[in-house]
Write an enzyme that holds these catalytic residues in place. Structure first.
Site, PDB file in Angstrom:
ATOM      1  N   ASP A   1       0.879  -1.184   0.000  1.00  0.00           N
ATOM      2  CA  ASP A   1       0.000   0.000   0.000  1.00  0.00           C
ATOM      3  C   ASP A   1       0.909   1.224   0.000  1.00  0.00           C
ATOM      4  O   ASP A   1       2.110   1.116   0.286  1.00  0.00           O
ATOM      5  CB  ASP A   1      -0.900  -0.006   1.249  1.00  0.00           C
ATOM      6  CG  ASP A   1      -1.791   1.232   1.320  1.00  0.00           C
ATOM      7  OD1 ASP A   1      -2.311   1.653   0.268  1.00  0.00           O
ATOM      8  OD2 ASP A   1      -1.953   1.805   2.419  1.00  0.00           O
ATOM      9  N   SER A   2       0.318   2.367  -0.272  1.00  0.00           N
ATOM     10  CA  SER A   2       1.072   3.625  -0.215  1.00  0.00           C
ATOM     11  C   SER A   2       1.547   3.916   1.208  1.00  0.00           C
ATOM     12  O   SER A   2       2.352   4.819   1.398  1.00  0.00           O
ATOM     13  CB  SER A   2       0.185   4.775  -0.683  1.00  0.00           C
ATOM     14  OG  SER A   2      -0.912   4.914   0.201  1.00  0.00           O
TER      15      SER A   2
ATOM     16  N   CYS B   1      -4.404  -1.160  -2.074  1.00  0.00           N
ATOM     17  CA  CYS B   1      -4.524   0.288  -2.273  1.00  0.00           C
ATOM     18  C   CYS B   1      -5.450   0.516  -3.466  1.00  0.00           C
ATOM     19  O   CYS B   1      -5.164   0.042  -4.578  1.00  0.00           O
ATOM     20  CB  CYS B   1      -3.133   0.849  -2.552  1.00  0.00           C
ATOM     21  SG  CYS B   1      -3.092   2.593  -2.974  1.00  0.00           S
TER      22      CYS B   1
ATOM     23  N   GLU C   1      -1.466   8.678   8.223  1.00  0.00           N
ATOM     24  CA  GLU C   1      -0.023   8.372   8.163  1.00  0.00           C
ATOM     25  C   GLU C   1       0.725   8.964   9.365  1.00  0.00           C
ATOM     26  O   GLU C   1       1.817   8.519   9.682  1.00  0.00           O
ATOM     27  CB  GLU C   1       0.588   8.895   6.849  1.00  0.00           C
ATOM     28  CG  GLU C   1       0.231   8.053   5.635  1.00  0.00           C
ATOM     29  CD  GLU C   1       0.819   6.650   5.678  1.00  0.00           C
ATOM     30  OE1 GLU C   1       1.996   6.490   6.016  1.00  0.00           O
ATOM     31  OE2 GLU C   1       0.061   5.687   5.384  1.00  0.00           O
TER      32      GLU C   1
ATOM     33  N   CYS D   1     -10.851   3.798  -0.011  1.00  0.00           N
ATOM     34  CA  CYS D   1      -9.410   3.925   0.270  1.00  0.00           C
ATOM     35  C   CYS D   1      -9.123   3.029   1.465  1.00  0.00           C
ATOM     36  O   CYS D   1      -9.869   3.061   2.456  1.00  0.00           O
ATOM     37  CB  CYS D   1      -9.081   5.387   0.589  1.00  0.00           C
ATOM     38  SG  CYS D   1      -7.407   5.636   1.219  1.00  0.00           S
TER      39      CYS D   1
ATOM     40  N   HIS E   1      -7.038   3.186   3.724  1.00  0.00           N
ATOM     41  CA  HIS E   1      -6.747   3.883   4.987  1.00  0.00           C
ATOM     42  C   HIS E   1      -8.043   4.170   5.776  1.00  0.00           C
ATOM     43  O   HIS E   1      -8.011   4.282   7.002  1.00  0.00           O
ATOM     44  CB  HIS E   1      -6.062   5.237   4.729  1.00  0.00           C
ATOM     45  CG  HIS E   1      -4.604   5.159   4.403  1.00  0.00           C
ATOM     46  ND1 HIS E   1      -4.125   4.594   3.245  1.00  0.00           N
ATOM     47  CD2 HIS E   1      -3.508   5.589   5.087  1.00  0.00           C
ATOM     48  CE1 HIS E   1      -2.801   4.695   3.232  1.00  0.00           C
ATOM     49  NE2 HIS E   1      -2.401   5.297   4.336  1.00  0.00           N
TER      50      HIS E   1
HETATM   51  N1  DGL Z   1      -4.591   3.346   0.808  1.00  0.00           N
HETATM   52  C1  DGL Z   1      -4.587   4.077  -0.433  1.00  0.00           C
HETATM   53  C2  DGL Z   1      -5.888   3.779  -1.202  1.00  0.00           C
HETATM   54  O1  DGL Z   1      -6.525   2.772  -0.924  1.00  0.00           O
HETATM   55  C3  DGL Z   1      -4.299   5.506  -0.136  1.00  0.00           C
HETATM   56  C4  DGL Z   1      -3.897   6.283  -1.309  1.00  0.00           C
HETATM   57  C5  DGL Z   1      -2.999   7.428  -1.013  1.00  0.00           C
HETATM   58  O2  DGL Z   1      -1.867   7.181  -0.606  1.00  0.00           O
HETATM   59  O3  DGL Z   1      -3.415   8.547  -1.297  1.00  0.00           O
HETATM   60  O4  DGL Z   1      -6.278   4.482  -2.096  1.00  0.00           O
END
Ligand code: DGL
Length: 262
Positions: free
Chosen positions: A11-12, A74, A152, A184, A186
């Site tokens: 993931d990011s 993600c 984050e 998302c 997150h």
């Molecule tokens: N967890 C990522 C998603 O599902 C976050 C994306 C981001 O880093 O902006 O889209």
């Protein structure tokens, strides 16, 4: 491919641990390796080509670490990069996309809200699914601007986040949504705060469990489910290990977190 190799997840940042939790719960014997690309978060505001480049980098790292399957935990990376990852690498990929379909089918008000990143909402893959269900439903799309950055930093229920959410949800509440899709990975960490803001009849939908089930189906179909003993889940971050450590939904000591450049 050996069945005892790990499931690779990226993931990011820390958000995809919400998906890891579902995978670990459904497939407790599987060895999981999670990459949190927190140094490059958020992906959601980046151009599509950059999201693809970062997704390729994470994929190659997980392949080098022995992954038998890759879960793109993600929505932003899935909607912008998964089709090209699938054509470039010879291993299965599981992605996550906003769960528009179940929300649209269940909605009595025929009005649903989607909270996701700019990168997801502007992708061709999202537009295709959204077009399909917007014939019978009003779909209110809102960019969760700034939310990933807060999570984050380890912030999930601060007064600041609640104020942000209250403002972001206004157009959806005004339109009369009865389902809110979390687009998302997150955002499941915001569910307690969201529940304080949303009227009780609004259902919150996230895709974590569906991703875990799909991972199991694909591994089963390829005869890649492990029959070994349980492994300790491994988490790697190129950001602050403390945030990852505190957010992982598992008891302390039941997993390892390491800092790594990738
Ligand atoms: N967890 C990522 C998603 O599902 C976050 C994306 C981001 O880093 O902006 O889209």
């Amino acid at each position: 491919m050996s069945k005892d190799k790990p499931i690779g997840i990226f993931d990011s940042g820390v958000g995809g641990t919400s998906i890891w939790k579902e995978i670990h719960h459904l497939l407790p014997l599987e060895h999981t390796i999670y990459l949190a690309d927190s140094a490059n978060a958020p992906y959601g505001e980046k151009p599509s080509e950059e999201i693809l480049r970062l997704s390729v980098k994470n994929t190659e790292k997980l392949i080098a670490m022995g992954a038998k399957i890759i879960v793109v935990a993600c929505n932003t990376a899935t909607t912008n990069a998964i089709s090209r990852l699938r054509t470039s690498y010879n291993l299965p990929f599981i992605g996550i996309e906003p769960a528009i379909k179940p929300a649209a089918l269940q909605s009595k008000a025929k009005c649903i809200g989607i909270l996701a990143t700019k990168g997801t909402l502007s992708s061709a893959l999202f537009a295709k699914t959204s077009d399909l269900y917007s014939r019978d439903n009003k779909i209110i799309e809102v960019v969760g601007k700034g939310l990933v950055e807060q999570i984050e930093k380890g912030q999930k229920d601060s007064p600041f986040i609640k104020a942000m959410l209250t403002e972001l949800l206004q157009p959806m509440l005004k339109a009369g949504i009865d389902h809110l899709v979390l687009g998302c990975s997150h955002y499941p960490y915001l569910i307690p705060s969201l529940k304080e803001i949303l009227p009780p009849h609004v259902q919150i939908i996230d895709s974590g469990m569906a991703v875990a089930k799909q991972t199991k189906v694909v591994l089963q179909s390829l005869d890649l489910l492990t029959d070994m003993q349980q492994h300790i889940p491994e988490f790697y971050t190129n950001g602050d290990p403390k945030v990852l450590q505190t957010i992982i939904p598992s008891p302390a000591g039941s997993f390892v977190v390491k800092q790594m450049d990738f």
